[in-house]
Motif scaffolding. Structure first.
Motif, PDB file in Angstrom:
ATOM      1  N   ALA A 114      16.103   0.514  11.595  1.00 26.64           N
ATOM      2  CA  ALA A 114      14.970   1.061  12.607  1.00 26.64           C
ATOM      3  C   ALA A 114      13.286   0.349  12.436  1.00 26.64           C
ATOM      4  O   ALA A 114      13.220   0.228  10.497  1.00 26.64           O
ATOM      5  CB  ALA A 114      14.239   2.829  11.483  1.00 26.64           C
ATOM      6  N   ALA A 115      12.703   0.194  13.150  1.00 24.88           N
ATOM      7  CA  ALA A 115      10.887   0.471  12.762  1.00 24.88           C
ATOM      8  C   ALA A 115       9.994   1.498  13.169  1.00 24.88           C
ATOM      9  O   ALA A 115      10.099   2.279  13.763  1.00 24.88           O
ATOM     10  CB  ALA A 115      10.752  -1.594  13.792  1.00 24.88           C
ATOM     11  N   PHE A 116       9.353   1.964  11.962  1.00 26.52           N
ATOM     12  CA  PHE A 116       8.675   2.755  11.509  1.00 26.52           C
ATOM     13  C   PHE A 116       6.955   1.996  11.694  1.00 26.52           C
ATOM     14  O   PHE A 116       6.517   0.619  11.389  1.00 26.52           O
ATOM     15  CB  PHE A 116       8.389   3.304  10.457  1.00 26.52           C
ATOM     16  N   PRO A 117       6.065   2.898  12.680  1.00 19.64           N
ATOM     17  CA  PRO A 117       4.742   2.437  12.860  1.00 19.64           C
ATOM     18  C   PRO A 117       4.117   2.455  11.256  1.00 19.64           C
ATOM     19  O   PRO A 117       4.612   3.586  10.477  1.00 19.64           O
ATOM     20  CB  PRO A 117       3.438   3.631  13.922  1.00 19.64           C
ATOM     21  N   ALA A 118       3.181   2.585  10.826  1.00 11.86           N
ATOM     22  CA  ALA A 118       2.527   2.439   9.484  1.00 11.86           C
ATOM     23  C   ALA A 118       1.146   2.079   9.775  1.00 11.86           C
ATOM     24  O   ALA A 118       0.223   1.264  10.224  1.00 11.86           O
ATOM     25  CB  ALA A 118       3.089   1.800   8.240  1.00 11.86           C
TER      26      ALA A 118
ATOM     27  N   ARG B 161      -0.172   7.289   9.167  1.00  8.69           N
ATOM     28  CA  ARG B 161       1.467   7.229   9.086  1.00  8.69           C
ATOM     29  C   ARG B 161       1.717   6.044   8.195  1.00  8.69           C
ATOM     30  O   ARG B 161       1.395   4.850   7.734  1.00  8.69           O
ATOM     31  CB  ARG B 161       1.266   6.507  10.329  1.00  8.69           C
ATOM     32  N   PRO B 162       3.157   6.160   7.601  1.00 11.45           N
ATOM     33  CA  PRO B 162       3.975   7.333   8.013  1.00 11.45           C
ATOM     34  C   PRO B 162       3.607   8.440   7.488  1.00 11.45           C
ATOM     35  O   PRO B 162       3.711   9.086   6.423  1.00 11.45           O
ATOM     36  CB  PRO B 162       5.710   7.052   7.601  1.00 11.45           C
TER      37      PRO B 162
ATOM     38  N   THR C  36       1.156  -1.436  -0.480  1.00 10.81           N
ATOM     39  CA  THR C  36       0.154   0.217   0.370  1.00 10.81           C
ATOM     40  C   THR C  36       0.717   1.152   0.166  1.00 10.81           C
ATOM     41  O   THR C  36       0.216   2.189   0.127  1.00 10.81           O
ATOM     42  CB  THR C  36      -0.924  -0.247   1.114  1.00 10.81           C
ATOM     43  N   GLY C  37       2.199   1.649  -0.574  1.00 11.42           N
ATOM     44  CA  GLY C  37       3.532   2.234  -0.290  1.00 11.42           C
ATOM     45  C   GLY C  37       3.808   2.592   0.886  1.00 11.42           C
ATOM     46  O   GLY C  37       4.410   3.523   0.793  1.00 11.42           O
ATOM     47  N   ASN C  38       3.163   2.174   2.213  1.00 15.45           N
ATOM     48  CA  ASN C  38       4.250   3.054   3.339  1.00 15.45           C
ATOM     49  C   ASN C  38       5.412   3.447   3.552  1.00 15.45           C
ATOM     50  O   ASN C  38       6.352   4.217   3.690  1.00 15.45           O
ATOM     51  CB  ASN C  38       3.344   2.302   4.691  1.00 15.45           C
TER      52      ASN C  38
END
Length: 261
Positions: free
Chosen positions: A114-118, A130-131, A11-13
């Motif tokens: 790194a771990a990014f919430p999305a 998010r992001p 979905t592009g995040n």
């Protein structure tokens, strides 16, 4: 020296995150879109002087298992790698550690992670938006910090030799397991305008363009659901919808990005 962004992003995040980190490393970088089955099947080799930002979404707390075979098509040759994962606001569990190990097995030097919430693939509420701009600014800064490292040392978190946790198992409030492995989205022909976006968007190539049926593996990335401008795809399985509502109820707080360098 070249910089690459490699991402699997239904979905592009994850794509946004990986490109932002790569942009912090260099104003010019090459994109390799691993979301496309044909690209995953290609061989990719890098040089020791290169920087490679590699990103995947977390599925059930791990690297999507449908990608594991494709790692055999890449060779790091000692290139510097940054491992990045996104997760749908619950937890990333062992996905980042697993990604770092997979890259190390392919002869990369993992110098950051790194771990990014999305936004969760299932939901438009969980991690919505998010992001966001703040997240992507931090991603760019992280890329700059990677380049500024004095040496190419590996973050301590990736040196652990512990076993990876089992895949996350959805459960109801009585702890009974909910099995959604074989659940697939339902197609509404009355809403379809024949644009073909869903067929192209499916990272598994599982939508038959003639019958509009999901004939192959569905990883519940929701590229078809969120990518359809007419809302022709949806999930209707009771267990899936229960799990989605529980995630939205339990994990609505704003999670912070975690960086390792």
């Amino acid at each position: 020296m070249k910089t690459y962004s490699i991402y699997f992003s239904g979905t592009g995040n994850t794509k946004k995150v990986v490109k932002a980190i790569a942009g912090g490393i260099s104003s010019e970088f090459e994109e390799i879109n691993w979301t496309e089955p044909a690209t995953r099947a290609m061989g990719h080799a890098f040089q020791r002087e290169d920087y490679v930002v590699f990103g995947v979404p977390t599925i059930a707390g791990r690297v999507p298992n449908v990608l594991l075979k494709s790692f055999g098509n890449i060779v790091g040759n000692g290139a510097r790698a940054v491992a990045a994962v996104t997760y749908g606001n619950r937890a990333y569990d062992d996905s980042l550690l697993e990604l770092a190990r997979l890259l190390k097995e392919r002869e990369f030097r993992v110098i950051g992670g790194a771990a990014f919430p999305a936004e969760h693939s299932f939901s438009r509420i969980l991690g919505a938006g998010r992001p966001d701009s703040e997240d992507l600014t931090k991603a760019v800064d992280f890329g700059r910090n990677v380049v500024a490292k004095i040496d190419d040392s590996e973050p301590e978190i990736f040196r652990a030799d512990s076993e990876l946790k089992s895949y996350f198992q959805p459960r109801d409030r009585e702890k009974n397991p909910i099995n959604i492995l074989k659940v697939k989205p339902v197609f509404n022909a009355d809403r379809c305008v024949g644009c073909g976006r869903c067929v192209k968007a499916c990272p598994m190539g599982s939508i038959d363009k003639n019958t509009m049926e999901v004939t192959g593996i569905c990883i519940k990335c929701c590229a078809c659901v969120k990518g359809c401008p007419e809302g022709a795809w949806s999930f209707e399985d009771e267990g899936f919808l229960y799990h989605k509502s529980e995630l939205e109820y339990l994990y609505g707080d704003r999670k912070e990005i975690e960086f390792y360098i």
